[in-house]
Design a protein around this motif. Structure first.
Motif, PDB file in Angstrom:
ATOM      1  N   TYR A   8       0.819  -1.202   0.000  1.00  0.00           N
ATOM      2  CA  TYR A   8       0.000   0.000   0.000  1.00  0.00           C
ATOM      3  C   TYR A   8       0.854   1.254   0.000  1.00  0.00           C
ATOM      4  O   TYR A   8       0.534   2.236   0.627  1.00  0.00           O
ATOM      5  CB  TYR A   8      -0.953  -0.018   1.207  1.00  0.00           C
ATOM      6  N   THR A  11       2.264   3.341  -4.888  1.00  0.00           N
ATOM      7  CA  THR A  11       2.812   3.183  -6.233  1.00  0.00           C
ATOM      8  C   THR A  11       2.414   1.835  -6.818  1.00  0.00           C
ATOM      9  O   THR A  11       2.546   1.626  -8.002  1.00  0.00           O
ATOM     10  CB  THR A  11       4.347   3.301  -6.207  1.00  0.00           C
ATOM     11  N   SER A  12       1.937   0.928  -5.958  1.00  0.00           N
ATOM     12  CA  SER A  12       1.577  -0.398  -6.453  1.00  0.00           C
ATOM     13  C   SER A  12       0.237  -0.360  -7.177  1.00  0.00           C
ATOM     14  O   SER A  12      -0.600   0.505  -6.924  1.00  0.00           O
ATOM     15  CB  SER A  12       1.504  -1.393  -5.294  1.00  0.00           C
ATOM     16  N   THR A  13       0.051  -1.293  -8.065  1.00  0.00           N
ATOM     17  CA  THR A  13      -1.181  -1.371  -8.855  1.00  0.00           C
ATOM     18  C   THR A  13      -2.377  -1.638  -7.949  1.00  0.00           C
ATOM     19  O   THR A  13      -3.440  -1.047  -8.114  1.00  0.00           O
ATOM     20  CB  THR A  13      -1.063  -2.508  -9.892  1.00  0.00           C
ATOM     21  N   LEU A  14      -2.171  -2.499  -6.962  1.00  0.00           N
ATOM     22  CA  LEU A  14      -3.256  -2.848  -6.054  1.00  0.00           C
ATOM     23  C   LEU A  14      -3.774  -1.618  -5.315  1.00  0.00           C
ATOM     24  O   LEU A  14      -4.984  -1.403  -5.227  1.00  0.00           O
ATOM     25  CB  LEU A  14      -2.758  -3.898  -5.043  1.00  0.00           C
ATOM     26  N   LEU A  16      -3.484   1.478  -6.237  1.00  0.00           N
ATOM     27  CA  LEU A  16      -4.099   2.384  -7.202  1.00  0.00           C
ATOM     28  C   LEU A  16      -5.512   1.923  -7.545  1.00  0.00           C
ATOM     29  O   LEU A  16      -6.457   2.723  -7.539  1.00  0.00           O
ATOM     30  CB  LEU A  16      -3.237   2.425  -8.469  1.00  0.00           C
ATOM     31  N   VAL A  17      -5.667   0.635  -7.795  1.00  0.00           N
ATOM     32  CA  VAL A  17      -6.981   0.078  -8.112  1.00  0.00           C
ATOM     33  C   VAL A  17      -7.933   0.258  -6.932  1.00  0.00           C
ATOM     34  O   VAL A  17      -9.090   0.648  -7.116  1.00  0.00           O
ATOM     35  CB  VAL A  17      -6.858  -1.420  -8.483  1.00  0.00           C
ATOM     36  N   ARG A  19      -7.809   2.534  -4.655  1.00  0.00           N
ATOM     37  CA  ARG A  19      -8.134   3.953  -4.521  1.00  0.00           C
ATOM     38  C   ARG A  19      -9.166   4.370  -5.563  1.00  0.00           C
ATOM     39  O   ARG A  19     -10.129   5.071  -5.241  1.00  0.00           O
ATOM     40  CB  ARG A  19      -6.850   4.769  -4.697  1.00  0.00           C
ATOM     41  N   SER A  21     -11.298   2.425  -7.111  1.00  0.00           N
ATOM     42  CA  SER A  21     -12.560   1.751  -6.793  1.00  0.00           C
ATOM     43  C   SER A  21     -13.297   2.496  -5.683  1.00  0.00           C
ATOM     44  O   SER A  21     -14.499   2.733  -5.777  1.00  0.00           O
ATOM     45  CB  SER A  21     -12.294   0.310  -6.352  1.00  0.00           C
TER      46      SER A  21
END
Length: 53
Positions: A8, A11-14, A16-17, A19, A21
């Motif tokens: 968290y 910078t991670s994709t997870l 970002l997704v 956030r 969502s």
């Protein structure tokens, strides 16, 4: 202030997704709530007008 490293970090994709969502859910919820509040106010105005006539 730098975020701590990890999944968290922002910078991670997870993260970002997650956030995006959360933001989307908030926008949809806000729009629905606004529609409901407007509809409720309209029906109250109608009832108020009826009571005065």
């Amino acid at each position: 202030m730098a975020p701590p490293p990890g999944p968290y970090s922002g910078t991670s994709t997870l993260a970002l997704v997650a956030r995006v969502s959360a933001f989307s859910v908030g926008v949809v919820y806000g729009a629905i709530k606004l529609k409901y509040v407007k509809a409720k106010a309209k029906s109250q105005q109608k009832a108020h007008a009826k009571a005065h006539h």
